[in-house]
Design a protein around this motif. Structure first.
Motif, PDB file in Angstrom:
ATOM      1  N   GLY A   1       5.162  -0.788   6.418  1.00 61.35           N
ATOM      2  CA  GLY A   1       4.701  -2.019   7.037  1.00 61.35           C
ATOM      3  C   GLY A   1       4.970  -3.221   6.166  1.00 61.35           C
ATOM      4  N   LEU A   2       4.334  -4.315   6.542  1.00 59.32           N
ATOM      5  CA  LEU A   2       4.476  -5.584   5.821  1.00 59.32           C
ATOM      6  C   LEU A   2       3.223  -5.800   4.970  1.00 59.32           C
ATOM      7  N   VAL A   3       3.420  -6.115   3.701  1.00 62.57           N
ATOM      8  CA  VAL A   3       2.300  -6.327   2.788  1.00 62.57           C
ATOM      9  C   VAL A   3       2.650  -7.450   1.827  1.00 62.57           C
ATOM     10  N   GLN A   4       1.651  -8.164   1.369  1.00 60.24           N
ATOM     11  CA  GLN A   4       1.887  -9.224   0.390  1.00 60.24           C
ATOM     12  C   GLN A   4       2.069  -8.633  -1.001  1.00 60.24           C
ATOM     13  N   ALA A   5       2.763  -9.363  -1.824  1.00 53.98           N
ATOM     14  CA  ALA A   5       2.944  -8.940  -3.206  1.00 53.98           C
ATOM     15  C   ALA A   5       1.591  -8.703  -3.861  1.00 53.98           C
ATOM     16  N   GLY A   6       1.505  -7.626  -4.616  1.00 50.99           N
ATOM     17  CA  GLY A   6       0.258  -7.232  -5.247  1.00 50.99           C
ATOM     18  C   GLY A   6      -0.570  -6.267  -4.426  1.00 50.99           C
ATOM     19  N   GLY A   7      -0.191  -6.088  -3.177  1.00 48.23           N
ATOM     20  CA  GLY A   7      -0.920  -5.199  -2.291  1.00 48.23           C
ATOM     21  C   GLY A   7      -0.508  -3.751  -2.440  1.00 48.23           C
ATOM     22  N   SER A   8      -1.069  -2.917  -1.559  1.00 41.81           N
ATOM     23  CA  SER A   8      -0.838  -1.481  -1.622  1.00 41.81           C
ATOM     24  C   SER A   8      -0.492  -0.927  -0.253  1.00 41.81           C
ATOM     25  N   LEU A   9       0.253   0.156  -0.261  1.00 42.83           N
ATOM     26  CA  LEU A   9       0.545   0.932   0.941  1.00 42.83           C
ATOM     27  C   LEU A   9       0.560   2.399   0.555  1.00 42.83           C
ATOM     28  N   ARG A  10       0.259   3.247   1.529  1.00 43.62           N
ATOM     29  CA  ARG A  10       0.356   4.684   1.324  1.00 43.62           C
ATOM     30  C   ARG A  10       1.276   5.272   2.374  1.00 43.62           C
ATOM     31  N   LEU A  11       2.372   5.830   1.916  1.00 48.24           N
ATOM     32  CA  LEU A  11       3.309   6.494   2.808  1.00 48.24           C
ATOM     33  C   LEU A  11       2.957   7.974   2.909  1.00 48.24           C
ATOM     34  N   SER A  12       3.208   8.530   4.092  1.00 40.46           N
ATOM     35  CA  SER A  12       3.019   9.961   4.320  1.00 40.46           C
ATOM     36  C   SER A  12       4.295  10.543   4.890  1.00 40.46           C
ATOM     37  N   CYS A  13       4.506  11.799   4.620  1.00 41.80           N
ATOM     38  CA  CYS A  13       5.663  12.511   5.156  1.00 41.80           C
ATOM     39  C   CYS A  13       5.203  13.916   5.521  1.00 41.80           C
ATOM     40  N   VAL A  14       5.291  14.232   6.802  1.00 43.64           N
ATOM     41  CA  VAL A  14       4.874  15.542   7.284  1.00 43.64           C
ATOM     42  C   VAL A  14       6.107  16.401   7.530  1.00 43.64           C
ATOM     43  N   SER A  15       6.042  17.628   7.061  1.00 43.28           N
ATOM     44  CA  SER A  15       7.150  18.561   7.210  1.00 43.28           C
ATOM     45  C   SER A  15       6.847  19.586   8.294  1.00 43.28           C
ATOM     46  N   SER A  16       7.907  19.978   9.019  1.00 43.46           N
ATOM     47  CA  SER A  16       7.760  21.015  10.035  1.00 43.46           C
ATOM     48  C   SER A  16       7.900  22.414   9.447  1.00 43.46           C
ATOM     49  N   GLU A  17       8.273  22.461   8.169  1.00 44.07           N
ATOM     50  CA  GLU A  17       8.577  23.734   7.525  1.00 44.07           C
ATOM     51  C   GLU A  17       7.298  24.521   7.256  1.00 44.07           C
ATOM     52  N   ARG A  18       7.268  25.779   7.739  1.00 51.16           N
ATOM     53  CA  ARG A  18       6.074  26.606   7.519  1.00 51.16           C
ATOM     54  C   ARG A  18       5.881  26.919   6.046  1.00 51.16           C
ATOM     55  N   THR A  19       7.011  27.041   5.329  1.00 56.70           N
ATOM     56  CA  THR A  19       6.916  27.329   3.898  1.00 56.70           C
ATOM     57  C   THR A  19       7.085  26.053   3.092  1.00 56.70           C
ATOM     58  N   PHE A  20       6.317  25.044   3.466  1.00 54.72           N
ATOM     59  CA  PHE A  20       6.391  23.733   2.812  1.00 54.72           C
ATOM     60  C   PHE A  20       6.223  23.864   1.314  1.00 54.72           C
ATOM     61  N   SER A  21       5.366  24.760   0.886  1.00 53.27           N
ATOM     62  CA  SER A  21       5.100  24.914  -0.543  1.00 53.27           C
ATOM     63  C   SER A  21       6.302  25.483  -1.288  1.00 53.27           C
TER      64      SER A  21
END
Length: 123
Positions: free
Chosen positions: A10-30
Protein backbone atom coordinates in the motif's frame (compact mmCIF):
# COMPACT_ATOMS: atom_id res chain seq x y z
CA UNK A 1 3.03 -26.30 -8.61
CA UNK A 2 3.51 -24.01 -5.63
CA UNK A 3 1.41 -20.87 -5.63
CA UNK A 4 2.42 -17.86 -3.58
CA UNK A 5 0.09 -14.94 -2.90
CA UNK A 6 1.37 -11.71 -1.37
CA UNK A 7 -0.72 -9.09 0.38
CA UNK A 8 -0.30 -6.10 2.64
CA UNK A 9 1.22 -3.57 0.28
CA UNK A 10 0.00 0.00 0.00
CA UNK A 11 0.83 3.67 0.32
CA UNK A 12 2.55 4.86 3.50
CA UNK A 13 4.38 7.99 4.57
CA UNK A 14 8.09 7.95 5.23
CA UNK A 15 8.80 6.67 8.71
CA UNK A 16 5.72 4.48 8.71
CA UNK A 17 5.33 0.72 8.78
CA UNK A 18 3.75 -2.02 6.71
CA UNK A 19 3.50 -5.77 7.14
CA UNK A 20 3.55 -7.94 4.07
CA UNK A 21 2.23 -11.50 4.07
CA UNK A 22 2.76 -14.33 1.64
CA UNK A 23 0.64 -17.46 1.77
CA UNK A 24 1.85 -20.64 0.11
CA UNK A 25 -0.30 -23.39 -1.38
CA UNK A 26 2.43 -25.92 -0.70
CA UNK A 27 1.46 -28.56 1.87
CA UNK A 28 5.11 -29.02 2.78
CA UNK A 29 5.69 -25.31 3.30
CA UNK A 30 8.17 -26.07 6.05
CA UNK A 31 10.34 -27.77 3.45
CA UNK A 32 11.01 -24.49 1.64
CA UNK A 33 13.28 -21.63 2.45
CA UNK A 34 11.52 -18.35 1.73
CA UNK A 35 12.71 -15.00 0.49
CA UNK A 36 11.48 -11.50 -0.12
CA UNK A 37 12.73 -9.51 -3.10
CA UNK A 38 11.77 -6.16 -4.56
CA UNK A 39 11.90 -4.41 -7.88
CA UNK A 40 11.72 -0.67 -8.39
CA UNK A 41 10.84 0.86 -11.78
CA UNK A 42 13.77 0.64 -14.16
CA UNK A 43 15.84 -1.46 -11.77
CA UNK A 44 16.67 -5.12 -11.42
CA UNK A 45 14.96 -7.29 -8.86
CA UNK A 46 16.98 -7.28 -5.67
CA UNK A 47 17.23 -9.35 -2.54
CA UNK A 48 15.60 -8.07 0.64
CA UNK A 49 15.47 -10.91 3.18
CA UNK A 50 15.42 -14.67 3.48
CA UNK A 51 14.48 -17.16 6.16
CA UNK A 52 15.34 -20.81 6.63
CA UNK A 53 12.83 -23.63 6.69
CA UNK A 54 12.45 -23.67 10.47
CA UNK A 55 12.81 -19.91 10.84
CA UNK A 56 16.01 -20.18 12.80
CA UNK A 57 18.22 -18.39 10.27
CA UNK A 58 17.59 -15.07 8.58
CA UNK A 59 19.59 -12.80 6.30
CA UNK A 60 18.94 -9.23 5.22
CA UNK A 61 20.28 -6.86 2.64
CA UNK A 62 22.32 -4.04 4.07
CA UNK A 63 19.71 -1.54 2.91
CA UNK A 64 16.98 -2.98 5.15
CA UNK A 65 18.95 -4.47 8.03
CA UNK A 66 17.70 -3.12 11.33
CA UNK A 67 14.41 -1.91 9.81
CA UNK A 68 12.79 -5.01 8.30
CA UNK A 69 12.02 -8.33 9.97
CA UNK A 70 11.26 -11.56 8.14
CA UNK A 71 9.36 -14.30 9.95
CA UNK A 72 7.26 -17.33 9.17
CA UNK A 73 4.44 -19.38 10.60
CA UNK A 74 4.68 -22.89 9.21
CA UNK A 75 1.31 -23.84 10.68
CA UNK A 76 -0.28 -21.13 8.53
CA UNK A 77 1.93 -21.63 5.45
CA UNK A 78 2.78 -17.95 5.67
CA UNK A 79 5.89 -15.81 5.57
CA UNK A 80 5.86 -12.19 6.71
CA UNK A 81 7.92 -9.09 6.15
CA UNK A 82 7.54 -6.42 8.83
CA UNK A 83 8.80 -3.16 7.38
CA UNK A 84 9.53 -0.30 9.77
CA UNK A 85 11.02 3.17 9.36
CA UNK A 86 10.13 3.09 5.68
CA UNK A 87 11.94 5.37 3.28
CA UNK A 88 10.96 6.60 -0.19
CA UNK A 89 13.74 4.43 -1.63
CA UNK A 90 11.87 1.36 -0.34
CA UNK A 91 9.20 2.01 -2.97
CA UNK A 92 8.97 -1.08 -5.17
CA UNK A 93 6.95 -4.15 -6.02
CA UNK A 94 7.70 -6.74 -3.36
CA UNK A 95 7.80 -10.43 -4.25
CA UNK A 96 7.99 -13.49 -2.10
CA UNK A 97 9.75 -16.57 -3.38
CA UNK A 98 10.29 -20.17 -2.33
CA UNK A 99 13.03 -22.67 -2.86
CA UNK A 100 13.68 -26.13 -1.60
CA UNK A 101 16.35 -26.59 1.06
CA UNK A 102 18.64 -23.75 1.99
CA UNK A 103 18.28 -19.98 2.07
CA UNK A 104 19.75 -17.90 -0.73
CA UNK A 105 20.11 -14.23 -1.65
CA UNK A 106 20.07 -14.92 -5.38
CA UNK A 107 16.91 -14.58 -7.44
CA UNK A 108 18.01 -17.39 -9.75
CA UNK A 109 18.01 -19.88 -6.87
CA UNK A 110 14.27 -19.59 -6.23
CA UNK A 111 11.86 -21.89 -8.06
CA UNK A 112 8.55 -20.25 -7.18
CA UNK A 113 7.42 -16.63 -7.17
CA UNK A 114 4.35 -14.68 -6.20
CA UNK A 115 2.75 -12.00 -8.34
CA UNK A 116 4.04 -9.15 -6.18
CA UNK A 117 2.51 -6.41 -4.07
CA UNK A 118 3.16 -2.70 -4.53
CA UNK A 119 4.68 -0.69 -1.70
CA UNK A 120 4.83 3.08 -2.14
CA UNK A 121 6.50 5.32 0.42
CA UNK A 122 5.81 9.03 0.13
CA UNK A 123 8.21 11.67 1.41
Amino acid sequence: QVQLVESGGGLVQAGGSLRLSCVSSERTFSGHAMGWFRQAPGKEREFVATISRNGGTTYYSDSVKGRFIISRDNAKNTVYLQMNSLKPEDTAVYYCAARRTLTSTRTTDYEYWGQGTQVTVSS
